[in-house]
Motif scaffolding. Sequence first.
Motif, mmCIF file in Angstrom:
data_model
loop_
_atom_site.group_PDB
_atom_site.id
_atom_site.type_symbol
_atom_site.label_atom_id
_atom_site.label_comp_id
_atom_site.label_asym_id
_atom_site.label_seq_id
_atom_site.Cartn_x
_atom_site.Cartn_y
_atom_site.Cartn_z
ATOM 1 N N ASP A 1 0.836 -1.182 0.000
ATOM 2 C CA ASP A 1 0.000 0.000 0.000
ATOM 3 C C ASP A 1 0.881 1.246 0.000
ATOM 4 O O ASP A 1 2.031 1.196 0.419
ATOM 5 C CB ASP A 1 -0.893 0.025 1.244
ATOM 6 C CG ASP A 1 -1.931 -1.095 1.238
ATOM 7 O OD1 ASP A 1 -2.436 -1.406 0.158
ATOM 8 O OD2 ASP A 1 -2.214 -1.628 2.315
ATOM 9 N N LEU A 2 0.324 2.336 -0.459
ATOM 10 C CA LEU A 2 1.033 3.602 -0.495
ATOM 11 C C LEU A 2 0.330 4.621 0.396
ATOM 12 O O LEU A 2 -0.892 4.629 0.487
ATOM 13 C CB LEU A 2 1.088 4.142 -1.923
ATOM 14 C CG LEU A 2 1.760 3.246 -2.951
ATOM 15 C CD1 LEU A 2 1.582 3.839 -4.339
ATOM 16 C CD2 LEU A 2 3.218 3.044 -2.628
ATOM 17 N N HIS A 14 5.590 3.805 1.721
ATOM 18 C CA HIS A 14 5.099 2.517 1.250
ATOM 19 C C HIS A 14 4.848 1.670 2.491
ATOM 20 O O HIS A 14 5.659 1.660 3.408
ATOM 21 C CB HIS A 14 6.170 1.873 0.361
ATOM 22 C CG HIS A 14 5.751 0.610 -0.279
ATOM 23 N ND1 HIS A 14 5.009 0.581 -1.423
ATOM 24 C CD2 HIS A 14 5.963 -0.680 0.076
ATOM 25 C CE1 HIS A 14 4.795 -0.682 -1.761
ATOM 26 N NE2 HIS A 14 5.359 -1.462 -0.860
ATOM 27 N N VAL A 15 3.744 0.977 2.544
ATOM 28 C CA VAL A 15 3.428 0.114 3.682
ATOM 29 C C VAL A 15 3.535 -1.337 3.226
ATOM 30 O O VAL A 15 2.977 -1.704 2.188
ATOM 31 C CB VAL A 15 2.001 0.387 4.218
ATOM 32 C CG1 VAL A 15 1.659 -0.567 5.353
ATOM 33 C CG2 VAL A 15 1.873 1.833 4.678
ATOM 34 N N GLU A 25 1.990 -11.060 12.684
ATOM 35 C CA GLU A 25 2.006 -10.179 11.512
ATOM 36 C C GLU A 25 2.062 -8.738 11.969
ATOM 37 O O GLU A 25 1.639 -8.410 13.074
ATOM 38 C CB GLU A 25 0.737 -10.377 10.679
ATOM 39 C CG GLU A 25 0.541 -11.769 10.167
ATOM 40 C CD GLU A 25 -0.762 -11.925 9.411
ATOM 41 O OE1 GLU A 25 -1.484 -10.927 9.206
ATOM 42 O OE2 GLU A 25 -1.073 -13.051 9.026
ATOM 43 N N LYS A 26 2.596 -7.868 11.097
ATOM 44 C CA LYS A 26 2.551 -6.428 11.354
ATOM 45 C C LYS A 26 2.743 -5.683 10.052
ATOM 46 O O LYS A 26 3.284 -6.216 9.083
ATOM 47 C CB LYS A 26 3.593 -5.996 12.390
ATOM 48 C CG LYS A 26 5.036 -6.056 11.935
ATOM 49 C CD LYS A 26 5.951 -5.559 13.047
ATOM 50 C CE LYS A 26 7.411 -5.603 12.625
ATOM 51 N NZ LYS A 26 8.286 -5.079 13.674
ATOM 52 N N ASP A 27 2.274 -4.433 10.022
ATOM 53 C CA ASP A 27 2.460 -3.545 8.879
ATOM 54 C C ASP A 27 3.499 -2.502 9.258
ATOM 55 O O ASP A 27 3.426 -1.914 10.343
ATOM 56 C CB ASP A 27 1.149 -2.856 8.512
ATOM 57 C CG ASP A 27 0.103 -3.829 8.007
ATOM 58 O OD1 ASP A 27 0.478 -4.803 7.350
ATOM 59 O OD2 ASP A 27 -1.099 -3.613 8.269
ATOM 60 N N PHE A 60 2.807 0.794 11.081
ATOM 61 C CA PHE A 60 1.707 1.521 10.454
ATOM 62 C C PHE A 60 0.410 1.081 11.113
ATOM 63 O O PHE A 60 0.134 -0.107 11.243
ATOM 64 C CB PHE A 60 1.643 1.235 8.957
ATOM 65 C CG PHE A 60 0.444 1.842 8.300
ATOM 66 C CD1 PHE A 60 0.376 3.203 8.103
ATOM 67 C CD2 PHE A 60 -0.619 1.055 7.892
ATOM 68 C CE1 PHE A 60 -0.736 3.782 7.511
ATOM 69 C CE2 PHE A 60 -1.732 1.621 7.293
ATOM 70 C CZ PHE A 60 -1.783 2.981 7.103
ATOM 71 N N ASP A 61 -0.379 2.049 11.539
ATOM 72 C CA ASP A 61 -1.692 1.794 12.134
ATOM 73 C C ASP A 61 -2.700 2.637 11.380
ATOM 74 O O ASP A 61 -2.672 3.870 11.461
ATOM 75 C CB ASP A 61 -1.677 2.147 13.621
ATOM 76 C CG ASP A 61 -2.998 1.878 14.314
ATOM 77 O OD1 ASP A 61 -4.009 1.578 13.630
ATOM 78 O OD2 ASP A 61 -3.024 1.971 15.546
#
Length: 82
Positions: A1-2, A14-15, A25-27, A60-61
């Motif tokens: 994702d952007l 960028h994510v 998991e994590k972003d 990222f949240d």
Amino acid sequence: DLIVDTNNWKIISHVIHLHYNLGKEKDVMLAMRWIEEISYVEKGIALSLNKNDVHSAPLFDISVPINEKEITKKFDFTGKPI
């Protein structure tokens, strides 16, 4: 994702989604300068970061608003140019 700054339509981050053993998991957010190559055929990216830097990248949240200044502060963690 952007992540895009909608004031000037500039891509600022960028994510990527990281998968770990045991279902963790994590972003994380990556500065666009750290992306060396994007392969749509192989569905992957080449980064100028090592594996530890990627796993230590800012989280990222989606529920937390973010702006370019905040991202700049977050990206200082590697000491690499942003």
